[in-house]
Design a protein around this motif. Structure first.
Motif, PDB file in Angstrom:
ATOM      1  N   GLY A  14       0.818  -1.211   0.000  1.00  0.00           N
ATOM      2  CA  GLY A  14       0.000   0.000   0.000  1.00  0.00           C
ATOM      3  C   GLY A  14       0.850   1.257   0.000  1.00  0.00           C
ATOM      4  N   THR A  32      -5.716   4.233   3.041  1.00  0.00           N
ATOM      5  CA  THR A  32      -4.723   3.737   2.088  1.00  0.00           C
ATOM      6  C   THR A  32      -4.065   2.466   2.601  1.00  0.00           C
ATOM      7  OG1 THR A  32      -4.295   6.004   1.381  1.00  0.00           O
ATOM      8  CG2 THR A  32      -2.648   4.368   0.798  1.00  0.00           C
ATOM      9  N   THR A  33      -3.823   2.394   3.902  1.00  0.00           N
ATOM     10  CA  THR A  33      -3.231   1.196   4.495  1.00  0.00           C
ATOM     11  C   THR A  33      -4.167   0.004   4.351  1.00  0.00           C
ATOM     12  OG1 THR A  33      -2.032   2.561   6.078  1.00  0.00           O
ATOM     13  CG2 THR A  33      -2.285   0.237   6.619  1.00  0.00           C
ATOM     14  N   GLY A  36      -4.168  -1.171   0.873  1.00  0.00           N
ATOM     15  CA  GLY A  36      -2.952  -1.935   0.591  1.00  0.00           C
ATOM     16  C   GLY A  36      -3.058  -3.368   1.064  1.00  0.00           C
ATOM     17  N   SER A  72      -2.947  -3.556  -5.047  1.00  0.00           N
ATOM     18  CA  SER A  72      -3.104  -2.310  -4.296  1.00  0.00           C
ATOM     19  C   SER A  72      -3.356  -1.127  -5.217  1.00  0.00           C
ATOM     20  CB  SER A  72      -1.861  -2.042  -3.446  1.00  0.00           C
ATOM     21  OG  SER A  72      -1.702  -3.048  -2.483  1.00  0.00           O
TER      22      SER A  72
END
Length: 89
Positions: A14, A32-33, A36, A72
């Motif tokens: 990510g 975003t994590t 990912g 991702s």
């Protein structure tokens, strides 16, 4: 590779996807994590299912990293398209 390995791989994938595709995301760092981590799982599944390239059990396998980063990127792009800047000023 266990679930903890996939989570760590997803966090790193990510971050790499975010570096490759900079910009403001609606979910911020946490979103975003999570994208990912989900992208690592989706990329691994797509690689083994459709490309006939099973994901190896080794953390440092090039194909595993490639599929995680690609997954991702795909999820990050889809997320931006669905939940991006919807205001029209």
């Amino acid at each position: 590779m266990g679930i903890i390995g996939w989570i760590i791989l997803g966090l790193l994938a990510g971050a790499i996807a975010k570096i490759l595709l900079p910009g403001r995301d609606p979910g911020g760092l946490i979103g975003t994590t999570l994208i990912g981590i989900a992208g690592a799982f989706v990329g691994g599944w797509l690689s083994s299912r459709f490309l006939d390239r099973p994901v190896e059990n080794h953390f440092f396998d090039l194909y595993t990293w490639g599929s995680a980063i690609a997954g991702s990127l795909v999820l990050l792009i889809a997320y931006r398209l669905l939940f991006g800047n919807t205001r029209r000023d």
